[in-house]
Design a protein around this motif. Structure first.
Motif, mmCIF file in Angstrom:
data_model
loop_
_atom_site.group_PDB
_atom_site.id
_atom_site.type_symbol
_atom_site.label_atom_id
_atom_site.label_comp_id
_atom_site.label_asym_id
_atom_site.label_seq_id
_atom_site.Cartn_x
_atom_site.Cartn_y
_atom_site.Cartn_z
ATOM 1 N N ARG A 74 -5.893 13.033 -1.471
ATOM 2 C CA ARG A 74 -5.043 11.629 -1.389
ATOM 3 C C ARG A 74 -5.796 10.693 -2.340
ATOM 4 O O ARG A 74 -6.768 10.426 -2.562
ATOM 5 C CB ARG A 74 -5.432 11.257 -0.059
ATOM 6 C CG ARG A 74 -4.873 9.926 0.525
ATOM 7 C CD ARG A 74 -6.068 9.151 1.028
ATOM 8 N NE ARG A 74 -5.531 7.728 1.438
ATOM 9 C CZ ARG A 74 -6.328 6.909 1.974
ATOM 10 N NH1 ARG A 74 -7.261 7.194 2.269
ATOM 11 N NH2 ARG A 74 -5.890 5.623 2.205
ATOM 12 N N ASN A 127 0.225 5.789 -0.145
ATOM 13 C CA ASN A 127 -0.653 6.979 -0.546
ATOM 14 C C ASN A 127 0.122 7.784 -1.395
ATOM 15 O O ASN A 127 1.232 8.330 -1.192
ATOM 16 C CB ASN A 127 -0.918 7.949 1.043
ATOM 17 C CG ASN A 127 -1.786 7.065 1.851
ATOM 18 O OD1 ASN A 127 -3.000 6.817 1.460
ATOM 19 N ND2 ASN A 127 -1.500 6.538 2.741
ATOM 20 N N ASP A 174 5.120 6.966 6.550
ATOM 21 C CA ASP A 174 3.709 7.183 6.518
ATOM 22 C C ASP A 174 3.057 6.896 7.736
ATOM 23 O O ASP A 174 2.122 6.063 7.963
ATOM 24 C CB ASP A 174 2.944 6.325 5.333
ATOM 25 C CG ASP A 174 1.423 6.600 5.314
ATOM 26 O OD1 ASP A 174 1.185 7.769 5.426
ATOM 27 O OD2 ASP A 174 0.752 5.674 4.950
ATOM 28 N N PHE A 183 0.702 -1.067 -0.151
ATOM 29 C CA PHE A 183 0.127 -0.033 0.019
ATOM 30 C C PHE A 183 0.842 1.244 -0.045
ATOM 31 O O PHE A 183 1.962 1.448 0.591
ATOM 32 C CB PHE A 183 -0.674 0.208 1.255
ATOM 33 C CG PHE A 183 -1.694 1.122 1.330
ATOM 34 C CD1 PHE A 183 -2.911 1.300 0.733
ATOM 35 C CD2 PHE A 183 -1.247 2.184 2.231
ATOM 36 C CE1 PHE A 183 -3.480 2.712 1.108
ATOM 37 C CE2 PHE A 183 -1.808 3.448 2.602
ATOM 38 C CZ PHE A 183 -3.294 3.789 1.822
ATOM 39 N N TYR A 228 -5.748 12.878 5.723
ATOM 40 C CA TYR A 228 -6.928 12.133 5.480
ATOM 41 C C TYR A 228 -7.082 11.258 6.712
ATOM 42 O O TYR A 228 -6.172 11.254 7.640
ATOM 43 C CB TYR A 228 -6.622 11.163 4.159
ATOM 44 C CG TYR A 228 -5.435 10.194 4.366
ATOM 45 C CD1 TYR A 228 -5.883 8.767 4.563
ATOM 46 C CD2 TYR A 228 -4.123 10.656 4.052
ATOM 47 C CE1 TYR A 228 -4.744 7.899 4.723
ATOM 48 C CE2 TYR A 228 -3.288 9.896 4.105
ATOM 49 C CZ TYR A 228 -3.650 8.369 4.509
ATOM 50 O OH TYR A 228 -2.442 7.529 4.466
ATOM 51 N N THR A 278 -0.386 12.102 3.221
ATOM 52 C CA THR A 278 0.127 11.475 2.236
ATOM 53 C C THR A 278 1.789 11.505 2.177
ATOM 54 O O THR A 278 2.221 12.416 2.658
ATOM 55 C CB THR A 278 -0.413 11.663 1.047
ATOM 56 O OG1 THR A 278 -0.075 13.343 0.806
ATOM 57 C CG2 THR A 278 -1.776 11.686 0.608
ATOM 58 N N THR A 320 -11.931 0.948 -1.744
ATOM 59 C CA THR A 320 -11.193 2.353 -1.526
ATOM 60 C C THR A 320 -9.976 2.429 -2.371
ATOM 61 O O THR A 320 -9.621 3.515 -2.818
ATOM 62 C CB THR A 320 -10.909 2.716 -0.252
ATOM 63 O OG1 THR A 320 -10.196 1.635 0.421
ATOM 64 C CG2 THR A 320 -12.189 2.522 0.721
ATOM 65 N N THR A 321 -9.631 1.368 -2.900
ATOM 66 C CA THR A 321 -8.243 1.118 -3.975
ATOM 67 C C THR A 321 -8.556 2.070 -4.992
ATOM 68 O O THR A 321 -9.590 1.671 -5.714
ATOM 69 C CB THR A 321 -7.554 -0.078 -3.937
ATOM 70 O OG1 THR A 321 -7.677 -0.438 -2.863
ATOM 71 C CG2 THR A 321 -6.407 -0.020 -4.788
ATOM 72 N N LYS A 322 -7.608 3.007 -5.355
ATOM 73 C CA LYS A 322 -8.156 3.762 -6.755
ATOM 74 C C LYS A 322 -7.018 3.584 -7.772
ATOM 75 O O LYS A 322 -7.648 3.764 -9.156
ATOM 76 C CB LYS A 322 -7.962 5.328 -6.621
ATOM 77 C CG LYS A 322 -9.269 5.763 -5.295
ATOM 78 C CD LYS A 322 -9.335 6.902 -5.204
ATOM 79 C CE LYS A 322 -10.518 7.306 -4.137
ATOM 80 N NZ LYS A 322 -10.594 8.808 -3.975
ATOM 81 N N ASP A 350 -5.631 6.480 -2.985
ATOM 82 C CA ASP A 350 -5.323 5.116 -2.228
ATOM 83 C C ASP A 350 -4.708 4.116 -3.395
ATOM 84 O O ASP A 350 -5.323 3.734 -4.262
ATOM 85 C CB ASP A 350 -6.563 4.573 -1.786
ATOM 86 C CG ASP A 350 -6.343 3.434 -0.919
ATOM 87 O OD1 ASP A 350 -5.144 2.640 -0.947
ATOM 88 O OD2 ASP A 350 -7.068 2.897 0.146
#
Length: 793
Positions: free
Chosen positions: A109, A98, A617, A96, A649, A457, A191-193, A111
């Motif tokens: 932000r 940001n 992060d 993961f 965020y 982020t 939520t993963t973009k 994801d």
């Protein structure tokens, strides 16, 4: 045929009180079952949205020295597994990150997931537009590519069909959009973009202790998990011989992706499904009692229909139509209740995965209608056959007066069964209530009041020195905000990060001794901000660089576990993942904190201060003065002064984080308490109805006995005795069932025995009191029977 339906509707309207009771009872049972079924269907039954999803598994490294201690996978090891395995079509990794969309009006932000080669091929996901990333885009120095989600494509780029090939500025890097994924692709979450091909430096790619890949594999057709585990274990054993310092003593753990996705909610959902099924059974028993009593009262009406020429088939059809109307109304109202409950699921923190997929769909409607049809057959057919079996001449001669004998045995048995079901649900609800009360009374080891948390982020490509300077600069600016008492950061939120223990070594002890604990990188003000008490020594200070020797503090559980007769202050430790030669000196001891979860006992914990580990992060925390509360707007404005290109965020109070971490136990408790309350209400209504019918049926007998000199108290004792017998049988059966079934709740309770004496002692008393209250009106009515009126009737 339509006139028969109209006649059935008129008949129900004439008996509107009975009809409303039956409809509401069915609606409660069917609605509750439909709502829970929708959750079970969305979370447990629906297949994952990937081709041949049954072959997808999660793969972890397993430290064999500590049972169940799984870790993420090092990139070098993932590459070695892929090269040697004969059980997988491929294994891919991701981690993961940001990112910040700097092209928007304000930093936003994003994801993101950094993904290894063959990631999309392993999942079997084809893009809706564009192509998969190429090998060149996954190499250092190669083209910078990005794959975007359907949500980003629609909301950020207006669903532009020519989006492939456009560039997008993410942070300091311009990337080319090479694909748009379909709406169903939501790995690892909705939520993963964006997904970015990893361009990993050679040093990181070959670091055998850098375990940070979340790995997913696709088994070859026909290969079982056991075969795949044996295959990777054999590969890892060979690696252990080649690299004994980093790989010896490690194996693999493999779980299906479905099991990993639903996590610990599987048992909870099936438990709730079983509980709500008991509510439906109790509702069915209640409706059966009401319908049987109604069929007895309508004996005279049925006899009149026979006398004027109606056939038995016509009468049964008419009664079945009435039952169908009741069941249809109950099922429809049940769908309304289910719709309301599903809305509550979607808006209330529940801890359920795929909660946004819980909705009313064709499956749910089909199940609800099926329950309605089944209700019609069960509760209309049997009373209809009972009502039409009696001799019409006898019924007419009796003028509708009922028998008092054995026909009430079935109804009493049904009521006893309802009492037993209520006991089972009450016992379960009592255990969960006691468990949740203990959970809320358990201190997490810190003070969460007046603490605001957020993240900002950051990218893993940032230099360690720059990260340390940014942390210090951010903390300094936060503490300058009016109303802020102290500010700190941590790798993760306390009591909300269930990461596996990490291996460390106490310098000076036998190197073969395997020791494990929870490791955290925090700022020195972490303990003051969360009001974690210092028990001995001092709090370490942060350094802006990575010196050879740094400071750390440890928890009381660390001392109890590893220094039971001494002090660790002055000792040094080193840990997996730290730079070679790094030694951490222990300078203080603090109180225990439930770092992994409020429901889990404190682990031995080492707190590294500041820069002992690279973590760009972190979670920031500020404690504000209750008299001058600090708003998120003020924090955001302050950070914009020093970090204008970063997005803030996940802004939320720490108390809210703690509440969310126990949302699943809270949901279990609330739902089971509602189910138990419903079952208790149904049992009391059933007992009341049976006694009321008994008094009505024996009215003439009671009048005769009172005319012959029987005292009202004797009549009351007779009626109350029958109620007490039915209740006692139900309580005894229910306690036995609850005692046996409660063992399935072991993983659902906290700090309470599943055979808790207080719960099992209180529940029968509660039900006995409710049963006594339900008997008041029928018993009082029996004592007020006028002998003259009864004999005249």
């Amino acid at each position: 045929m339509s006139h028969e339906w109209r006649a059935a509707l008129r008949s129900l309207i004439r008996r509107r009180g009975l009809s409303a009771t039956i409809i509401l009872t069915l609606a409660l049972g069917i609605g509750a079952n439909s709502a829970i079924f929708s959750a079970v269907d969305a979370v447990l039954l629906k297949p994952l949205p990937y081709p041949d999803a049954g072959r997808l598994v999660k793969v972890y490294e397993l430290n064999k020295a500590q049972r169940g201690a799984t870790q993420l996978v090092a990139p070098v090891r993932l590459a070695e597994w892929n090269e040697a395995t004969v059980s997988f079509d491929g294994i891919a990794g991701s981690y993961f990150e940001n990112l910040t969309d700097t092209t928007a009006a304000a930093p936003e932000r994003i994801d993101a997931m950094n993904v290894s080669p063959r990631f999309f091929q392993v999942l079997g996901a084809a893009p809706a537009l564009g192509r998969w990333p190429t090998d060149d885009e996954g190499r250092v120095g190669g083209p910078r590519a990005v794959v975007i989600s359907d949500t980003v494509w629609r909301e950020r780029f207006g669903a532009d069909p020519a989006i492939v090939g456009r560039t997008w500025q993410l942070g300091s890097t311009s990337r080319t959009i090479v694909a748009v994924m379909p709406p169903s692709f939501r790995y690892p979450s909705a939520t993963t973009k964006v997904w970015i091909p990893v361009q990993m430096s050679p040093g990181l790619a070959s670091a055998r202790q850098a375990r940070f890949y979340t790995s997913i594999g696709r088994l070859k057709p026909g290969v079982s998990i056991e075969q795949a585990r044996a295959d990777l274990d054999a590969i890892q054993a060979r690696l252990g011989e080649r690299f004994p310092e980093t790989d010896k003593g490690w194996g693999v753990e493999i779980l299906t992706l479905a099991d990993e996705t639903v996590g610990g909610v599987r048992r909870s959902l099936w438990f709730l499904m079983g509980a709500v099924a008991l509510v439906l059974v109790a509702a069915c028993g209640n409706v059966a009692c009401l319908m049987l009593a109604d069929s007895t009262r309508r004996g005279h009406e049925v006899a009149v229909r026979f006398a004027i020429g109606a056939s038995r088939g016509q009468v049964i059809r008419q009664l079945l139509m009435e039952g169908a109307l009741l069941a249809g109304a109950g099922a429809t109202l049940g769908l309304v209740i289910a719709y309301w409950a599903i809305g509550a699921f979607n808006t209330t923190p529940t801890g359920l995965p795929a909660v946004n997929d819980i909705r009313i769909d064709g499956r749910l409607v089909a199940m609800t209608l099926s329950l309605g049809v089944l209700s019609t057959l069960l509760f209309a057919l049997a009373p209809a056959l009972h009502a039409t079996r009696r001799d019409p001449g006898e019924a007419l001669s009796r003028g509708g007066r009922s028998y008092v004998g054995g026909r009430h045995v079935l109804q009493r048995a049904l009521v006893a069964a309802q009492v037993g079901l209520a006991i089972v649900l009450l016992a379960g609800a009592g255990l969960l209530i006691r468990s949740f009360a203990r959970l809320q009374a358990t201190s997490p080891g810190f003070d969460a009041s007046d603490v605001l948390t957020f993240r900002m982020t950051a990218q893993w490509s940032e230099r360690p020195e720059a990260v340390a300077e940014r942390h210090a600069r951010t903390i300094e600016r936060l503490e300058a905000i009016p109303g802020v008492l102290s500010a700190a950061f941590s790798q993760w939120l306390p009591a909300d990060s269930d990461f596996p223990p990490t291996e460390f070594r106490i310098i000076g002890r036998d190197d073969r001794e395997r020791t494990f604990g929870t490791l955290r990188t925090v700022s020195p003000n972490y303990f003051r901000t969360l009001r974690i008490p210092l028990l001995e020594g001092t709090i370490c200070s942060a350094a802006a660089s990575l010196p050879a020797v740094q400071k750390a503090v440890v928890s009381r559980e660390f001392v109890n576990r590893f220094f039971p007769s001494g002090t660790p202050i002055g000792q040094s430790v080193t840990a997996t993942g730290l730079p070679a030669g790094t030694a951490i000196e222990i300078v203080g001891i603090v109180g225990d904190v439930r770092e992994r979860s409020v429901m889990k006992a404190p682990d031995p914990t080492i707190y590294f201060c500041g820069s002992s580990a690279y973590w760009p992060d972190p979670v920031y925390m500020i404690r504000s003065d209750p008299a001058k509360p600090v708003t998120a707007t003020a924090v955001r404005a302050a950070l914009r002064e020093i970090e204008p290109t970063r997005a803030m965020y996940l802004v939320r109070p720490l108390s809210q984080v703690i509440a969310r971490s126990i949302s699943q136990p809270r949901l279990n408790m609330i739902l089971l308490a509602l189910f138990a309350g419903t079952a208790l209400l149904l049992a009391s209504l059933g007992l009341h109805g049976v006694l009321a019918q008994l008094v009505a049926a024996r009215r003439r007998e009671i009048g005769v006995r009172m005319a012959l000199g029987a005292a009202p108290s004797r009549i009351v004792r007779s009626i109350a005795g029958q109620a007490a017998l039915v209740t006692a049988i139900g309580i005894a059966a229910g306690l036995g069932a609850a005692f046996v079934l409660s063992r399935f709740m072991r993983t659902l309770v906290f700090d309470v025995s599943v055979h808790d004496p207080m719960t099992f002692g209180t529940v029968p008393l509660v039900l006995a009191a409710v049963a006594a209250f339900a008997c008041l009106v029928p018993v009082r009515r029996a004592s007020k029977v006028d002998p003259v009126d009864a004999l005249r009737e």
